[in-house]
Design an enzyme around this catalytic site. Structure first.
Site, PDB file in Angstrom:
ATOM      1  N   GLU A   4      37.063  12.411  23.039  1.00  0.00           N
ATOM      2  CA  GLU A   4      37.084  12.050  21.615  1.00  0.00           C
ATOM      3  C   GLU A   4      35.775  12.440  20.934  1.00  0.00           C
ATOM      4  O   GLU A   4      35.769  12.883  19.785  1.00  0.00           O
ATOM      5  CB  GLU A   4      37.351  10.551  21.433  1.00  0.00           C
ATOM      6  CG  GLU A   4      38.716  10.085  21.932  1.00  0.00           C
ATOM      7  CD  GLU A   4      39.883  10.908  21.398  1.00  0.00           C
ATOM      8  OE1 GLU A   4      39.816  11.409  20.265  1.00  0.00           O
ATOM      9  OE2 GLU A   4      40.868  11.073  22.144  1.00  0.00           O
ATOM     10  N   HIS A  12      35.645  15.925  19.624  1.00  0.00           N
ATOM     11  CA  HIS A  12      36.287  16.163  18.326  1.00  0.00           C
ATOM     12  C   HIS A  12      35.287  16.010  17.183  1.00  0.00           C
ATOM     13  O   HIS A  12      35.386  16.698  16.168  1.00  0.00           O
ATOM     14  CB  HIS A  12      37.433  15.166  18.097  1.00  0.00           C
ATOM     15  CG  HIS A  12      38.701  15.553  18.797  1.00  0.00           C
ATOM     16  ND1 HIS A  12      39.402  16.693  18.500  1.00  0.00           N
ATOM     17  CD2 HIS A  12      39.396  14.938  19.787  1.00  0.00           C
ATOM     18  CE1 HIS A  12      40.479  16.773  19.271  1.00  0.00           C
ATOM     19  NE2 HIS A  12      40.493  15.721  20.070  1.00  0.00           N
TER      20      HIS A  12
HETATM   21 ZN    ZN Z   1      41.984  15.325  21.448  1.00  0.00          ZN
END
Ligand code: ZN
Length: 169
Positions: free
Chosen positions: A147, A150
């Site tokens: 995450e 990202h």
């Molecule tokens: Zn992802």
């Protein structure tokens, strides 16, 4: 509200997201983003979702999963209650790595093995602006690193064959 999850090819997914500013903590706007993240992640049975994936270029992501998650059933040993991380910072502990399969809601119908730090220290702010530090390993460490990528505009296919991951921090 359930939002559309942007998919690979969308320019927004390659951008570096901005930190949440001090005056934004505890606001209705921040709460709305967090609610959208949670609703969207649940609807898509993800284990984590970052703000840029629903079009907000802010350094925020949430995680939440049950042992029974159909996307990762064999990998999850312990359930993770809903957690939102704002302006997170991740630091590997030691040099041990794990090579495990990952998927991504922004890269549909795609799985690949990714080398990640096996154990990490992570810090973040919660919705109210409290600073929190913790340590994670195994599946949780992997989700947090995925995450966090990202927020830096890094999508899963960019991690192909990435055996020097730890050195890149
Ligand atoms: Zn992802």
């Amino acid at each position: 509200m359930i939002r559309e999850v942007l998919t690979i090819g969308d320019e927004l997914l390659t951008q570096i997201s901005s930190p949440v500013q001090k005056h934004e903590f505890g606001t209705k706007e921040l709460h709305a983003i967090i609610t959208d993240l949670r609703d969207t992640q649940k609807a898509k049975t993800g284990v984590g979702l970052s703000a840029p994936q629903i079009g907000y270029l802010k350094r925020i992501f949430c995680i939440e999963y049950e042992n029974s998650n159909p996307r990762y059933k064999d990998l999850i040993k312990e359930p993770q209650p809903f957690l939102v991380l704002i302006n997170p910072v991740i630091t590997p502990i030691g040099e041990e790595t794990t090579l495990l399969e990952e998927g991504c809601l922004s890269v549909p119908n795609y799985r690949q093995k990714v080398m990640r730090a096996a154990k990490i220290k992570y810090s973040y702010y919660d919705y109210a602006g409290n600073f929190i530090e913790a340590v994670a390993c195994d599946f949780l460490a992997k989700v947090l690193q995925h995450e966090n990528d990202h927020l830096n505009g890094i999508l899963l296919p960019l991690r192909v064959g990435d055996t020097d991951y730890i050195k890149q921090f």
